[in-house]
Design a protein around this motif. Structure first.
Motif, PDB file in Angstrom:
ATOM      1  N   CYS A   1      69.042 -58.348   9.747  1.00 19.67           N
ATOM      2  CA  CYS A   1      68.509 -59.224  10.788  1.00 19.67           C
ATOM      3  C   CYS A   1      67.703 -58.368  11.765  1.00 19.67           C
ATOM      4  CB  CYS A   1      69.654 -59.926  11.511  1.00 19.67           C
ATOM      5  SG  CYS A   1      69.118 -60.821  12.985  1.00 19.67           S
TER       6      CYS A   1
ATOM      7  N   CYS B   1      70.337 -66.477  11.669  1.00 17.74           N
ATOM      8  CA  CYS B   1      71.262 -65.396  11.330  1.00 17.74           C
ATOM      9  C   CYS B   1      72.679 -65.859  11.683  1.00 17.74           C
ATOM     10  CB  CYS B   1      70.885 -64.148  12.131  1.00 17.74           C
ATOM     11  SG  CYS B   1      72.174 -62.902  12.204  1.00 17.74           S
TER      12      CYS B   1
ATOM     13  N   CYS C   1      73.922 -63.544  14.974  1.00 13.96           N
ATOM     14  CA  CYS C   1      73.373 -63.652  16.333  1.00 13.96           C
ATOM     15  C   CYS C   1      72.671 -64.990  16.564  1.00 13.96           C
ATOM     16  CB  CYS C   1      72.406 -62.502  16.603  1.00 13.96           C
ATOM     17  SG  CYS C   1      70.872 -62.626  15.650  1.00 13.96           S
TER      18      CYS C   1
ATOM     19  N   CYS D   1      69.743 -58.453  15.372  1.00 14.20           N
ATOM     20  CA  CYS D   1      71.060 -57.838  15.607  1.00 14.20           C
ATOM     21  C   CYS D   1      71.376 -56.722  14.620  1.00 14.20           C
ATOM     22  CB  CYS D   1      72.160 -58.900  15.573  1.00 14.20           C
ATOM     23  SG  CYS D   1      72.407 -59.627  13.937  1.00 14.20           S
TER      24      CYS D   1
HETATM   25 ZN   LIG Z   1      71.204 -61.465  13.691  1.00 15.70          ZN
END
Ligand SMILES: [Zn+2]
Length: 253
Positions: free
Chosen positions: A238, A214, A217, A241
Protein backbone atom coordinates in the motif's frame (compact mmCIF):
# COMPACT_ATOMS: atom_id res chain seq x y z
CA UNK A 1 22.31 -14.60 2.38
CA UNK A 2 21.44 -15.36 -1.23
CA UNK A 3 22.39 -19.02 -0.87
CA UNK A 4 20.41 -19.36 2.35
CA UNK A 5 17.40 -17.63 0.84
CA UNK A 6 17.54 -19.88 -2.15
CA UNK A 7 17.64 -22.93 0.10
CA UNK A 8 14.74 -21.75 2.26
CA UNK A 9 12.61 -20.39 -0.52
CA UNK A 10 13.31 -21.88 -3.90
CA UNK A 11 13.34 -19.37 -6.68
CA UNK A 12 10.56 -21.17 -8.44
CA UNK A 13 8.03 -20.50 -5.68
CA UNK A 14 5.39 -18.41 -7.45
CA UNK A 15 4.52 -15.01 -5.98
CA UNK A 16 0.93 -16.19 -5.56
CA UNK A 17 2.11 -18.99 -3.25
CA UNK A 18 4.26 -16.56 -1.27
CA UNK A 19 1.32 -14.21 -0.86
CA UNK A 20 -0.86 -17.04 0.28
CA UNK A 21 1.80 -18.08 2.78
CA UNK A 22 2.05 -14.49 4.05
CA UNK A 23 -1.71 -14.35 4.52
CA UNK A 24 -1.61 -17.57 6.51
CA UNK A 25 1.29 -16.22 8.53
CA UNK A 26 -0.64 -13.03 9.24
CA UNK A 27 -3.68 -15.01 10.33
CA UNK A 28 -1.58 -17.13 12.72
CA UNK A 29 0.29 -14.13 14.11
CA UNK A 30 -2.99 -12.31 14.72
CA UNK A 31 -4.16 -15.33 16.72
CA UNK A 32 -0.93 -15.24 18.74
CA UNK A 33 -1.40 -11.49 19.28
CA UNK A 34 -4.87 -12.14 20.66
CA UNK A 35 -3.68 -14.90 22.99
CA UNK A 36 -0.93 -12.65 24.33
CA UNK A 37 -3.28 -9.70 24.61
CA UNK A 38 -5.76 -11.64 26.78
CA UNK A 39 -3.02 -13.10 28.91
CA UNK A 40 -1.18 -9.78 28.88
CA UNK A 41 -3.76 -8.05 31.09
CA UNK A 42 -4.21 -10.80 33.65
CA UNK A 43 -0.71 -11.07 35.13
CA UNK A 44 -0.78 -7.31 35.64
CA UNK A 45 -4.18 -7.48 37.34
CA UNK A 46 -2.88 -10.25 39.60
CA UNK A 47 0.19 -8.17 40.45
CA UNK A 48 -1.95 -5.10 41.18
CA UNK A 49 -4.16 -7.12 43.54
CA UNK A 50 -1.13 -8.58 45.29
CA UNK A 51 0.27 -5.06 45.78
CA UNK A 52 -3.07 -3.79 47.08
CA UNK A 53 -3.32 -6.70 49.53
CA UNK A 54 0.24 -6.15 50.74
CA UNK A 55 -0.66 -2.48 51.32
CA UNK A 56 -3.69 -3.42 53.44
CA UNK A 57 -1.64 -5.91 55.42
CA UNK A 58 0.95 -3.25 56.20
CA UNK A 59 -1.85 -0.93 57.28
CA UNK A 60 -3.38 -3.49 59.63
CA UNK A 61 0.03 -4.24 61.10
CA UNK A 62 0.69 -0.53 61.63
CA UNK A 63 -2.66 -0.07 63.41
CA UNK A 64 -1.96 -3.14 65.57
CA UNK A 65 1.39 -1.68 66.59
CA UNK A 66 -0.16 1.70 67.34
CA UNK A 67 -2.83 0.05 69.49
CA UNK A 68 -0.11 -1.89 71.29
CA UNK A 69 1.68 1.40 71.95
CA UNK A 70 -1.52 3.02 73.25
CA UNK A 71 -2.18 0.05 75.54
CA UNK A 72 1.33 0.33 76.95
CA UNK A 73 0.74 4.02 77.50
CA UNK A 74 -2.59 3.34 79.28
CA UNK A 75 -0.81 0.81 81.49
CA UNK A 76 1.83 3.38 82.44
CA UNK A 77 -0.84 6.04 83.17
CA UNK A 78 -2.76 3.57 85.35
CA UNK A 79 0.41 2.87 87.27
CA UNK A 80 1.06 6.62 87.66
CA UNK A 81 -2.47 7.03 88.98
CA UNK A 82 -1.94 4.22 91.48
CA UNK A 83 1.36 5.70 92.61
CA UNK A 84 -0.34 9.05 93.15
CA UNK A 85 -3.03 7.39 95.24
CA UNK A 86 -0.43 5.68 97.41
CA UNK A 87 1.30 9.02 97.90
CA UNK A 88 -1.97 10.69 98.85
CA UNK A 89 -2.55 7.94 101.41
CA UNK A 90 0.93 8.48 102.82
CA UNK A 91 0.45 12.27 102.94
CA UNK A 92 -2.91 11.85 104.66
CA UNK A 93 -1.22 9.92 107.44
CA UNK A 94 1.58 12.50 107.67
CA UNK A 95 -0.99 15.23 107.91
CA UNK A 96 -2.34 13.65 111.12
CA UNK A 97 0.99 14.20 112.81
CA UNK A 98 1.98 17.68 111.75
CA UNK A 99 3.44 20.04 114.32
CA UNK A 100 2.27 23.28 112.82
CA UNK A 101 0.08 24.89 110.25
CA UNK A 102 2.92 25.46 107.83
CA UNK A 103 3.65 21.73 107.62
CA UNK A 104 -0.05 21.00 107.21
CA UNK A 105 -0.28 23.43 104.31
CA UNK A 106 2.84 22.01 102.66
CA UNK A 107 1.41 18.50 102.73
CA UNK A 108 -1.97 19.72 101.52
CA UNK A 109 -0.20 21.20 98.52
CA UNK A 110 1.48 17.85 97.80
CA UNK A 111 -1.87 16.06 98.00
CA UNK A 112 -3.39 18.60 95.64
CA UNK A 113 -0.56 17.96 93.17
CA UNK A 114 -1.10 14.19 93.29
CA UNK A 115 -4.86 14.61 92.75
CA UNK A 116 -4.01 16.66 89.69
CA UNK A 117 -1.71 13.83 88.53
CA UNK A 118 -4.61 11.38 88.84
CA UNK A 119 -6.92 13.66 86.86
CA UNK A 120 -4.40 14.07 84.09
CA UNK A 121 -3.76 10.31 83.95
CA UNK A 122 -7.51 9.60 83.74
CA UNK A 123 -7.90 12.10 80.93
CA UNK A 124 -4.99 10.57 79.00
CA UNK A 125 -6.39 7.07 79.50
CA UNK A 126 -9.76 8.16 78.12
CA UNK A 127 -8.14 9.83 75.12
CA UNK A 128 -6.02 6.77 74.38
CA UNK A 129 -9.02 4.49 74.72
CA UNK A 130 -10.87 6.62 72.17
CA UNK A 131 -7.93 6.40 69.79
CA UNK A 132 -7.87 2.63 70.22
CA UNK A 133 -11.57 2.45 69.32
CA UNK A 134 -10.98 4.54 66.18
CA UNK A 135 -8.05 2.35 65.15
CA UNK A 136 -10.01 -0.83 65.79
CA UNK A 137 -12.75 0.45 63.50
CA UNK A 138 -10.11 1.18 60.84
CA UNK A 139 -8.70 -2.29 61.26
CA UNK A 140 -12.05 -3.98 60.80
CA UNK A 141 -12.78 -1.88 57.70
CA UNK A 142 -9.38 -2.69 56.25
CA UNK A 143 -9.77 -6.37 57.07
CA UNK A 144 -13.07 -6.63 55.22
CA UNK A 145 -11.49 -4.96 52.18
CA UNK A 146 -8.57 -7.33 52.54
CA UNK A 147 -10.89 -10.32 52.50
CA UNK A 148 -12.65 -9.05 49.35
CA UNK A 149 -9.37 -8.48 47.56
CA UNK A 150 -8.09 -11.91 48.55
CA UNK A 151 -11.18 -13.45 46.97
CA UNK A 152 -10.61 -11.35 43.82
CA UNK A 153 -7.00 -12.50 43.76
CA UNK A 154 -7.96 -16.17 44.04
CA UNK A 155 -10.38 -15.76 41.14
CA UNK A 156 -7.91 -13.91 38.94
CA UNK A 157 -5.14 -16.37 39.69
CA UNK A 158 -7.43 -19.26 38.79
CA UNK A 159 -8.45 -17.50 35.59
CA UNK A 160 -4.83 -16.86 34.67
CA UNK A 161 -3.81 -20.46 35.33
CA UNK A 162 -6.68 -21.73 33.19
CA UNK A 163 -5.87 -19.37 30.32
CA UNK A 164 -2.17 -20.13 30.46
CA UNK A 165 -2.72 -23.89 30.44
CA UNK A 166 -5.38 -23.66 27.71
CA UNK A 167 -3.23 -21.41 25.59
CA UNK A 168 -0.03 -23.34 26.02
CA UNK A 169 -1.30 -26.07 23.75
CA UNK A 170 -2.93 -23.68 21.30
CA UNK A 171 0.17 -21.54 21.17
CA UNK A 172 2.40 -24.53 20.49
CA UNK A 173 0.10 -25.65 17.67
CA UNK A 174 0.06 -22.18 16.12
CA UNK A 175 3.85 -21.92 16.37
CA UNK A 176 4.19 -25.22 14.52
CA UNK A 177 1.82 -24.05 11.78
CA UNK A 178 3.70 -20.78 11.65
CA UNK A 179 6.97 -22.59 11.09
CA UNK A 180 5.38 -24.42 8.19
CA UNK A 181 3.87 -21.24 6.74
CA UNK A 182 7.20 -19.42 6.60
CA UNK A 183 8.81 -22.07 4.37
CA UNK A 184 7.87 -20.66 0.94
CA UNK A 185 8.77 -17.11 2.03
CA UNK A 186 12.33 -15.89 1.60
CA UNK A 187 14.15 -14.25 4.51
CA UNK A 188 14.12 -10.80 2.96
CA UNK A 189 10.34 -10.87 2.65
CA UNK A 190 9.92 -12.32 6.15
CA UNK A 191 12.08 -9.52 7.54
CA UNK A 192 9.94 -6.97 5.72
CA UNK A 193 6.79 -8.63 7.05
CA UNK A 194 8.09 -8.50 10.63
CA UNK A 195 9.18 -4.88 10.21
CA UNK A 196 5.78 -3.79 8.88
CA UNK A 197 4.01 -5.64 11.69
CA UNK A 198 6.12 -3.79 14.21
CA UNK A 199 5.35 -0.44 12.60
CA UNK A 200 1.58 -0.68 12.42
CA UNK A 201 -0.76 -0.34 15.32
CA UNK A 202 -2.98 -3.39 14.80
CA UNK A 203 -0.17 -5.81 13.94
CA UNK A 204 -1.55 -6.36 10.43
CA UNK A 205 1.25 -6.43 7.85
CA UNK A 206 -0.69 -8.33 5.19
CA UNK A 207 -4.17 -7.20 4.19
CA UNK A 208 -6.68 -7.51 1.37
CA UNK A 209 -8.13 -4.75 -0.73
CA UNK A 210 -11.75 -4.35 0.35
CA UNK A 211 -14.29 -2.12 -1.42
CA UNK A 212 -11.46 -0.47 -3.38
CA UNK A 213 -9.57 0.39 -0.19
CA UNK A 214 -6.52 -0.91 1.63
CA UNK A 215 -7.72 -3.25 4.40
CA UNK A 216 -5.17 -1.73 6.77
CA UNK A 217 -5.40 2.06 6.37
CA UNK A 218 -8.63 2.27 4.30
CA UNK A 219 -7.09 4.55 1.69
CA UNK A 220 -8.31 4.04 -1.85
CA UNK A 221 -6.39 1.62 -4.07
CA UNK A 222 -6.68 2.69 -7.75
CA UNK A 223 -8.14 0.18 -10.28
CA UNK A 224 -4.85 -0.31 -12.15
CA UNK A 225 -3.08 -1.15 -8.88
CA UNK A 226 -5.85 -3.57 -7.99
CA UNK A 227 -5.37 -5.27 -11.34
CA UNK A 228 -1.65 -5.62 -10.59
CA UNK A 229 -2.45 -7.10 -7.19
CA UNK A 230 -4.88 -9.62 -8.69
CA UNK A 231 -2.30 -10.71 -11.25
CA UNK A 232 -0.03 -11.92 -8.38
CA UNK A 233 3.11 -11.18 -10.40
CA UNK A 234 4.88 -9.28 -7.67
CA UNK A 235 4.56 -8.21 -4.06
CA UNK A 236 2.67 -4.92 -3.93
CA UNK A 237 2.50 -2.71 -0.86
CA UNK A 238 0.00 0.00 0.00
CA UNK A 239 1.48 3.35 -1.00
CA UNK A 240 -0.06 4.99 2.09
CA UNK A 241 0.71 2.58 4.95
CA UNK A 242 3.26 0.18 3.45
CA UNK A 243 1.23 -2.95 4.25
CA UNK A 244 1.44 -5.85 1.83
CA UNK A 245 -1.70 -6.03 -0.31
CA UNK A 246 -2.06 -9.79 -0.82
CA UNK A 247 -5.25 -9.88 -2.85
CA UNK A 248 -8.48 -8.13 -3.74
CA UNK A 249 -11.47 -9.44 -1.87
CA UNK A 250 -14.22 -10.71 -4.14
CA UNK A 251 -17.26 -8.46 -4.06
CA UNK A 252 -20.41 -9.94 -2.61
CA UNK A 253 -22.91 -10.49 -5.41
ZN1 LIG B 1 -2.77 0.99 3.47
Amino acid sequence: MTAKSAAVAPADVPVAAKLEALLTLQHLDSQLDEIRRVRGDLPEEVRDLEDEIAGYEVRVKKFDEEIQGLNDFIKSRKQASKDAESLIKKYDEQQQNVRNNREFEAIAKEIELQRLEIQIADKKIKESQYQIDVKNAEISGTKSKLEERRKDLDNKKGELETIVSENEEEERAIMAQREEATKPVEDRLLTAYTRIRGNVRNGLAVVLVRRDACGGCFNTVPPQRQADIISHKKIIVCEHCGRILADVEARAV
